[in-house]
Scaffold this motif. Structure first.
Motif, short mmCIF file in Angstrom:
data_model
loop_
_atom_site.label_atom_id
_atom_site.label_comp_id
_atom_site.label_asym_id
_atom_site.label_seq_id
_atom_site.Cartn_x
_atom_site.Cartn_y
_atom_site.Cartn_z
N ILE A 42 -77.15 32.03 -71.90
CA ILE A 42 -76.07 31.77 -70.96
C ILE A 42 -76.69 31.59 -69.59
O ILE A 42 -77.30 32.51 -69.04
CB ILE A 42 -75.05 32.93 -70.94
N ASP A 43 -76.55 30.38 -69.06
CA ASP A 43 -77.14 30.02 -67.78
C ASP A 43 -76.11 30.23 -66.68
O ASP A 43 -75.13 29.50 -66.62
CB ASP A 43 -77.59 28.55 -67.83
N MET A 44 -76.34 31.25 -65.83
CA MET A 44 -75.40 31.54 -64.75
C MET A 44 -75.78 30.84 -63.46
O MET A 44 -75.08 30.96 -62.46
CB MET A 44 -75.36 33.06 -64.50
N SER A 45 -76.89 30.10 -63.45
CA SER A 45 -77.40 29.59 -62.17
C SER A 45 -76.51 28.53 -61.55
O SER A 45 -76.57 28.30 -60.36
CB SER A 45 -78.84 29.10 -62.31
N ASN A 46 -75.67 27.86 -62.35
CA ASN A 46 -74.80 26.83 -61.77
C ASN A 46 -73.33 27.17 -61.85
O ASN A 46 -72.49 26.31 -61.67
CB ASN A 46 -75.05 25.49 -62.49
N VAL A 47 -73.03 28.43 -62.15
CA VAL A 47 -71.62 28.83 -62.29
C VAL A 47 -71.09 29.22 -60.92
O VAL A 47 -71.67 30.07 -60.25
CB VAL A 47 -71.49 30.03 -63.26
N PRO A 48 -70.00 28.58 -60.48
CA PRO A 48 -69.44 28.94 -59.17
C PRO A 48 -68.74 30.29 -59.24
O PRO A 48 -67.95 30.52 -60.15
CB PRO A 48 -68.44 27.82 -58.90
N GLY A 49 -69.04 31.17 -58.30
CA GLY A 49 -68.38 32.47 -58.23
C GLY A 49 -68.56 33.26 -59.51
O GLY A 49 -69.54 33.10 -60.22
N GLU A 50 -67.58 34.11 -59.84
CA GLU A 50 -67.68 34.87 -61.08
C GLU A 50 -66.81 34.20 -62.12
O GLU A 50 -65.77 33.65 -61.81
CB GLU A 50 -67.27 36.33 -60.87
N SER A 51 -67.23 34.23 -63.35
CA SER A 51 -66.50 33.52 -64.40
C SER A 51 -66.08 34.50 -65.48
O SER A 51 -66.89 35.24 -66.01
CB SER A 51 -67.43 32.46 -65.00
N GLY A 52 -64.79 34.50 -65.82
CA GLY A 52 -64.29 35.38 -66.87
C GLY A 52 -64.79 34.97 -68.24
O GLY A 52 -64.83 35.77 -69.16
N ASP A 53 -65.15 33.69 -68.39
CA ASP A 53 -65.58 33.19 -69.70
C ASP A 53 -66.88 33.82 -70.15
O ASP A 53 -67.19 33.82 -71.34
CB ASP A 53 -65.77 31.67 -69.64
N ILE A 54 -67.65 34.33 -69.23
CA ILE A 54 -68.96 34.92 -69.57
C ILE A 54 -68.78 36.02 -70.61
O ILE A 54 -69.58 36.13 -71.54
CB ILE A 54 -69.68 35.45 -68.31
N ASN A 55 -67.74 36.83 -70.48
CA ASN A 55 -67.56 37.94 -71.42
C ASN A 55 -67.29 37.45 -72.83
O ASN A 55 -67.80 38.01 -73.80
CB ASN A 55 -66.42 38.86 -70.95
N GLU A 56 -66.50 36.36 -72.95
CA GLU A 56 -66.24 35.80 -74.28
C GLU A 56 -67.53 35.24 -74.86
O GLU A 56 -67.79 35.37 -76.05
CB GLU A 56 -65.17 34.70 -74.19
N CYS A 57 -68.34 34.62 -74.01
CA CYS A 57 -69.61 34.06 -74.49
C CYS A 57 -70.53 35.16 -75.01
O CYS A 57 -71.14 35.03 -76.07
CB CYS A 57 -70.33 33.30 -73.38
N ILE A 58 -70.64 36.25 -74.25
CA ILE A 58 -71.50 37.36 -74.67
C ILE A 58 -70.95 37.97 -75.96
O ILE A 58 -71.69 38.21 -76.91
CB ILE A 58 -71.63 38.42 -73.56
N ASP A 59 -69.63 38.20 -75.99
CA ASP A 59 -69.00 38.77 -77.19
C ASP A 59 -69.26 37.92 -78.42
O ASP A 59 -69.54 38.43 -79.51
CB ASP A 59 -67.49 38.92 -77.00
N ALA A 60 -69.14 36.60 -78.26
CA ALA A 60 -69.31 35.69 -79.40
C ALA A 60 -70.68 35.89 -80.04
O ALA A 60 -70.82 35.85 -81.27
CB ALA A 60 -69.14 34.25 -78.94
N SER A 61 -71.69 36.14 -79.21
CA SER A 61 -73.04 36.37 -79.75
C SER A 61 -73.19 37.78 -80.31
O SER A 61 -73.65 37.96 -81.43
CB SER A 61 -74.09 36.15 -78.66
N THR A 62 -72.81 38.78 -79.52
CA THR A 62 -73.07 40.16 -79.93
C THR A 62 -72.27 40.54 -81.18
O THR A 62 -72.75 41.32 -81.99
CB THR A 62 -72.80 41.16 -78.80
N GLU A 63 -71.06 39.98 -81.33
CA GLU A 63 -70.28 40.30 -82.53
C GLU A 63 -70.96 39.81 -83.80
O GLU A 63 -70.79 40.37 -84.86
CB GLU A 63 -68.87 39.70 -82.42
N LYS A 64 -71.74 38.73 -83.66
CA LYS A 64 -72.48 38.21 -84.82
C LYS A 64 -73.88 38.82 -84.89
O LYS A 64 -74.73 38.36 -85.63
CB LYS A 64 -72.60 36.69 -84.72
#
Length: 147
Positions: A42-64
Motif C-alpha cells: 500500500i503506497d501512501m506517498s501520493n494519497v492526499p490527506g488521510e484515507s479511510g480506504d487504507i483500513n479496508e486495504c489492510i484488512d483485505a490482506s490480513t484477513e487472508k
C-alpha cells in the motif's frame, strides 16, 4: 552510482505478524519484499490527506493472512500514522499504545500535521476520554536515539 551500502535503505519492519512498514526503497526492492514474504503493498506517498480506504486495504490482506507493506516516501511519518490509526480503529488500541508498539520496532518521526490527525481520531473514538493533545505530542516527539 549506488554502492552496495545502500541496501540498508530498503529496510522494512514488521509491526504485527502481517503488517509491515517501510519506505519507497523497500517497496521497490524485490529481494527485500521476497525475503519478508510481502504479498501486497500500500503506497501512501501520493494519497492526499488521510484515507479511510487504507483500513479496508489492510484488512483485505490480513484477513487472508497475507503480509502487507504500508509505505510512504521516507517511511517515517505518513505510513506509521496510517498503521497507528489502523490499530486504533480496527484493533481498539489506545493512541499511545499503538504509537509505542510502532516505535519499539521502527524509527518513527511523526510530523505535527499527522500527530494532529491521530489526536483528533483518539478524541473521536473515545469521547469523554481524557486526551490531552499536548501530552500526546510531547510523548511522541521525544527524540529516540537510534545510534
Amino acid at each position: 552510482a549506488h554502492s552496495g551500502g545502500d541496501a540498508r535503505l530498503a529496510e522494512l519492519f514488521g509491526i504485527t505478524d502481517y503488517i509491515f512498514v517501510g519506505n519507497l526503497n523497500a517497496a521497490y526492492n524485490g529481494r527485500t519484499l521476497c525475503r519478508n514474504n510481502i504479498d501486497s503493498i500500500i503506497d501512501m506517498s501520493n494519497v492526499p490527506g488521510e484515507s479511510g480506504d487504507i483500513n479496508e486495504c489492510i484488512d483485505a490482506s490480513t484477513e487472508k493472512k497475507k503480509r502487507v507493506l504500508v509505505h510512504c516516501r521516507d517511511g517515517f511519518s505518513l505510513a506509521p500514522t496510517c498503521i497507528i490509526q489502523y490499530l486504533m480503529v480496527k484493533q481498539n488500541m489506545r493512541l499511545i499504545a499503538a504509537y509505542e508498539l510502532l516505535r519499539a520496532k521502527y524509527p518513527v518521526n511523526i510530523r505535527e500535521c499527522h500527530q494532529n490527525v491521530l489526536v483528533s481520531l483518539e478524541k473521536a473514538l473515545r469521547p469523554g476520554g481524557n486526551v490531552d493533545p499536548e501530552c500526546f505530542k510531547q510523548a511522541i516527539s521525544r527524540k529516540v536515539a537510534w545510534t
